[in-house]
Design a protein around this motif. Structure first.
Motif, PDB file in Angstrom:
ATOM      1  N   VAL A 115       0.854  -1.186   0.000  1.00  0.00           N
ATOM      2  CA  VAL A 115       0.000   0.000   0.000  1.00  0.00           C
ATOM      3  C   VAL A 115       0.891   1.237   0.000  1.00  0.00           C
ATOM      4  O   VAL A 115       0.639   2.214  -0.718  1.00  0.00           O
ATOM      5  CB  VAL A 115      -0.944   0.002   1.223  1.00  0.00           C
ATOM      6  CG1 VAL A 115      -1.730   1.299   1.305  1.00  0.00           C
ATOM      7  CG2 VAL A 115      -1.895  -1.196   1.169  1.00  0.00           C
ATOM      8  N   LEU A 116       1.941   1.164   0.780  1.00  0.00           N
ATOM      9  CA  LEU A 116       2.883   2.274   0.888  1.00  0.00           C
ATOM     10  C   LEU A 116       3.771   2.394  -0.354  1.00  0.00           C
ATOM     11  O   LEU A 116       4.029   3.488  -0.847  1.00  0.00           O
ATOM     12  CB  LEU A 116       3.744   2.062   2.135  1.00  0.00           C
ATOM     13  CG  LEU A 116       4.704   3.156   2.555  1.00  0.00           C
ATOM     14  CD1 LEU A 116       3.974   4.454   2.805  1.00  0.00           C
ATOM     15  CD2 LEU A 116       5.462   2.729   3.804  1.00  0.00           C
ATOM     16  N   TYR A 117       4.210   1.247  -0.868  1.00  0.00           N
ATOM     17  CA  TYR A 117       5.105   1.230  -2.032  1.00  0.00           C
ATOM     18  C   TYR A 117       4.313   0.803  -3.269  1.00  0.00           C
ATOM     19  O   TYR A 117       4.503  -0.285  -3.809  1.00  0.00           O
ATOM     20  CB  TYR A 117       6.281   0.288  -1.771  1.00  0.00           C
ATOM     21  CG  TYR A 117       7.205   0.818  -0.703  1.00  0.00           C
ATOM     22  CD1 TYR A 117       8.220   1.720  -1.009  1.00  0.00           C
ATOM     23  CD2 TYR A 117       7.044   0.451   0.631  1.00  0.00           C
ATOM     24  CE1 TYR A 117       9.057   2.225  -0.022  1.00  0.00           C
ATOM     25  CE2 TYR A 117       7.868   0.957   1.620  1.00  0.00           C
ATOM     26  CZ  TYR A 117       8.873   1.838   1.284  1.00  0.00           C
ATOM     27  OH  TYR A 117       9.696   2.347   2.267  1.00  0.00           O
ATOM     28  N   ASP A 118       3.425   1.674  -3.704  1.00  0.00           N
ATOM     29  CA  ASP A 118       2.507   1.391  -4.814  1.00  0.00           C
ATOM     30  C   ASP A 118       2.875   2.271  -6.010  1.00  0.00           C
ATOM     31  O   ASP A 118       2.678   3.484  -5.967  1.00  0.00           O
ATOM     32  CB  ASP A 118       1.068   1.660  -4.370  1.00  0.00           C
ATOM     33  CG  ASP A 118       0.036   1.339  -5.444  1.00  0.00           C
ATOM     34  OD1 ASP A 118       0.430   1.013  -6.588  1.00  0.00           O
ATOM     35  OD2 ASP A 118      -1.163   1.415  -5.138  1.00  0.00           O
ATOM     36  N   PRO A 119       3.404   1.678  -7.083  1.00  0.00           N
ATOM     37  CA  PRO A 119       3.796   2.492  -8.235  1.00  0.00           C
ATOM     38  C   PRO A 119       2.626   2.981  -9.082  1.00  0.00           C
ATOM     39  O   PRO A 119       2.826   3.787  -9.995  1.00  0.00           O
ATOM     40  CB  PRO A 119       4.682   1.532  -9.051  1.00  0.00           C
ATOM     41  CG  PRO A 119       4.168   0.176  -8.709  1.00  0.00           C
ATOM     42  CD  PRO A 119       3.750   0.255  -7.266  1.00  0.00           C
ATOM     43  N   SER A 120       1.401   2.495  -8.783  1.00  0.00           N
ATOM     44  CA  SER A 120       0.263   2.876  -9.624  1.00  0.00           C
ATOM     45  C   SER A 120      -0.496   4.088  -9.109  1.00  0.00           C
ATOM     46  O   SER A 120      -1.524   4.466  -9.683  1.00  0.00           O
ATOM     47  CB  SER A 120      -0.708   1.686  -9.761  1.00  0.00           C
ATOM     48  OG  SER A 120      -1.460   1.481  -8.569  1.00  0.00           O
ATOM     49  N   LEU A 121      -0.014   4.713  -8.043  1.00  0.00           N
ATOM     50  CA  LEU A 121      -0.695   5.893  -7.521  1.00  0.00           C
ATOM     51  C   LEU A 121      -0.659   7.016  -8.554  1.00  0.00           C
ATOM     52  O   LEU A 121       0.371   7.246  -9.192  1.00  0.00           O
ATOM     53  CB  LEU A 121      -0.037   6.366  -6.225  1.00  0.00           C
ATOM     54  CG  LEU A 121      -0.154   5.416  -5.034  1.00  0.00           C
ATOM     55  CD1 LEU A 121       0.711   5.933  -3.882  1.00  0.00           C
ATOM     56  CD2 LEU A 121      -1.601   5.260  -4.596  1.00  0.00           C
ATOM     57  N   PRO A 122      -1.762   7.745  -8.734  1.00  0.00           N
ATOM     58  CA  PRO A 122      -1.782   8.822  -9.736  1.00  0.00           C
ATOM     59  C   PRO A 122      -0.758   9.905  -9.405  1.00  0.00           C
ATOM     60  O   PRO A 122      -0.777  10.458  -8.300  1.00  0.00           O
ATOM     61  CB  PRO A 122      -3.211   9.373  -9.634  1.00  0.00           C
ATOM     62  CG  PRO A 122      -4.013   8.276  -8.999  1.00  0.00           C
ATOM     63  CD  PRO A 122      -3.079   7.558  -8.084  1.00  0.00           C
ATOM     64  N   PRO A 123       0.149  10.211 -10.322  1.00  0.00           N
ATOM     65  CA  PRO A 123       1.165  11.238 -10.051  1.00  0.00           C
ATOM     66  C   PRO A 123       0.526  12.571  -9.671  1.00  0.00           C
ATOM     67  O   PRO A 123      -0.445  13.006 -10.282  1.00  0.00           O
ATOM     68  CB  PRO A 123       1.918  11.352 -11.385  1.00  0.00           C
ATOM     69  CG  PRO A 123       1.676  10.042 -12.078  1.00  0.00           C
ATOM     70  CD  PRO A 123       0.298   9.618 -11.666  1.00  0.00           C
ATOM     71  N   GLY A 124       1.058  13.202  -8.647  1.00  0.00           N
ATOM     72  CA  GLY A 124       0.569  14.502  -8.217  1.00  0.00           C
ATOM     73  C   GLY A 124      -0.660  14.462  -7.342  1.00  0.00           C
ATOM     74  O   GLY A 124      -1.115  15.505  -6.869  1.00  0.00           O
ATOM     75  N   SER A 125      -1.208  13.284  -7.117  1.00  0.00           N
ATOM     76  CA  SER A 125      -2.424  13.172  -6.305  1.00  0.00           C
ATOM     77  C   SER A 125      -2.093  13.275  -4.824  1.00  0.00           C
ATOM     78  O   SER A 125      -0.937  13.128  -4.401  1.00  0.00           O
ATOM     79  CB  SER A 125      -3.116  11.834  -6.581  1.00  0.00           C
ATOM     80  OG  SER A 125      -2.305  10.755  -6.140  1.00  0.00           O
ATOM     81  N   ASP A 126      -3.140  13.511  -4.003  1.00  0.00           N
ATOM     82  CA  ASP A 126      -2.950  13.511  -2.556  1.00  0.00           C
ATOM     83  C   ASP A 126      -2.424  12.161  -2.080  1.00  0.00           C
ATOM     84  O   ASP A 126      -1.595  12.094  -1.162  1.00  0.00           O
ATOM     85  CB  ASP A 126      -4.270  13.820  -1.851  1.00  0.00           C
ATOM     86  CG  ASP A 126      -4.703  15.273  -2.024  1.00  0.00           C
ATOM     87  OD1 ASP A 126      -3.855  16.096  -2.430  1.00  0.00           O
ATOM     88  OD2 ASP A 126      -5.888  15.576  -1.768  1.00  0.00           O
TER      89      ASP A 126
END
Length: 212
Positions: A115-126
């Motif tokens: 959850v912490l090391y997730d490469p799919s998080l939207p760039p620039g998102s909260d």
């Protein structure tokens, strides 16, 4: 491991208990599938609630992710800080203390690391900014530990410490991924295994140095 792989059901369940069910299921889903591939519908189905109820309780998918992330990040940071402060006569080396603390903190929720090391998080998102905050804090602790280890070994090169910090992050991630695939391994067993691997690595490197 604590898993909610079937519908938990929520009829007559207090809201606080429902929220805990949702957070446990969502943490595992985000950890296994990543933010991008995880859907609110899948989480709702898994827990046994409706998707509108999930939005009512937690808001958007990003809001739910953040509700999962903060406890994970806080728990891991506390575990690492306590392990690094717990040195003393007869105590295991700092890296082993930190690894045991990580295994202990993640026991029952091993996917939470990802959850912490997730490469799919939207760039620039909260979500991406908040995850980066926790990762940076963990990296700062790793950098401190790396510098101390290298000073003890007689190396004062800051690039050595930086390289070791990145290697440490990769090692932790690889070990936790292996651990997920071996659910019978306890935190204590994992720590003993890491101690054996460290001793074997040291012996191999010492033997190599003897032939140069």
């Amino acid at each position: 491991m604590t898993m909610l792989s079937s519908r938990a059901g929520t009829k007559g369940v207090p809201r606080a208990d429902r929220e805990r069910q949702v957070l446990a299921a969502a943490t595992e889903e985000f950890g296994r599938r990543g933010f991008e591939a995880t859907t609110m519908a899948a989480i709702a189905t898994r827990v046994g609630v409706t998707k509108p109820l999930l939005h009512q309780y937690f808001g958007s998918k990003q809001d739910l992710y953040l509700a999962c992330l903060d406890p994970v990040g806080d728990r891991l940071l506390d575990a690492i800080r306590n392990a690094m402060a717990g040195h003393g006569t007869g105590a295991p080396p700092t890296p082993l203390r930190v690894l045991h603390a990580l295994f202990d903190a993640l026991d029952g929720r091993r996917e939470a690391w990802f959850v912490l090391y997730d490469p799919s998080l939207p760039p620039g998102s909260d979500a991406a900014h908040r995850a980066a905050h926790y990762r940076d804090a963990i990296d700062d602790l790793a950098a401190t530990g790396a510098a101390e280890l290298l000073r003890t070994a007689g190396s004062g090169d800051p690039l050595d410490a930086d390289a070791l910090k990145y290697a440490w992050r990769g090692l932790c991630t690889a070990l936790i991924r292996w651990w997920i695939n071996h659910p019978d391994q306890t935190p204590e067993a994992m720590t003993r295994r890491c101690a054996r691997l460290a001793a074997a690595s040291h012996a191999i490197l010492a033997a190599d140095n003897g032939h140069t």
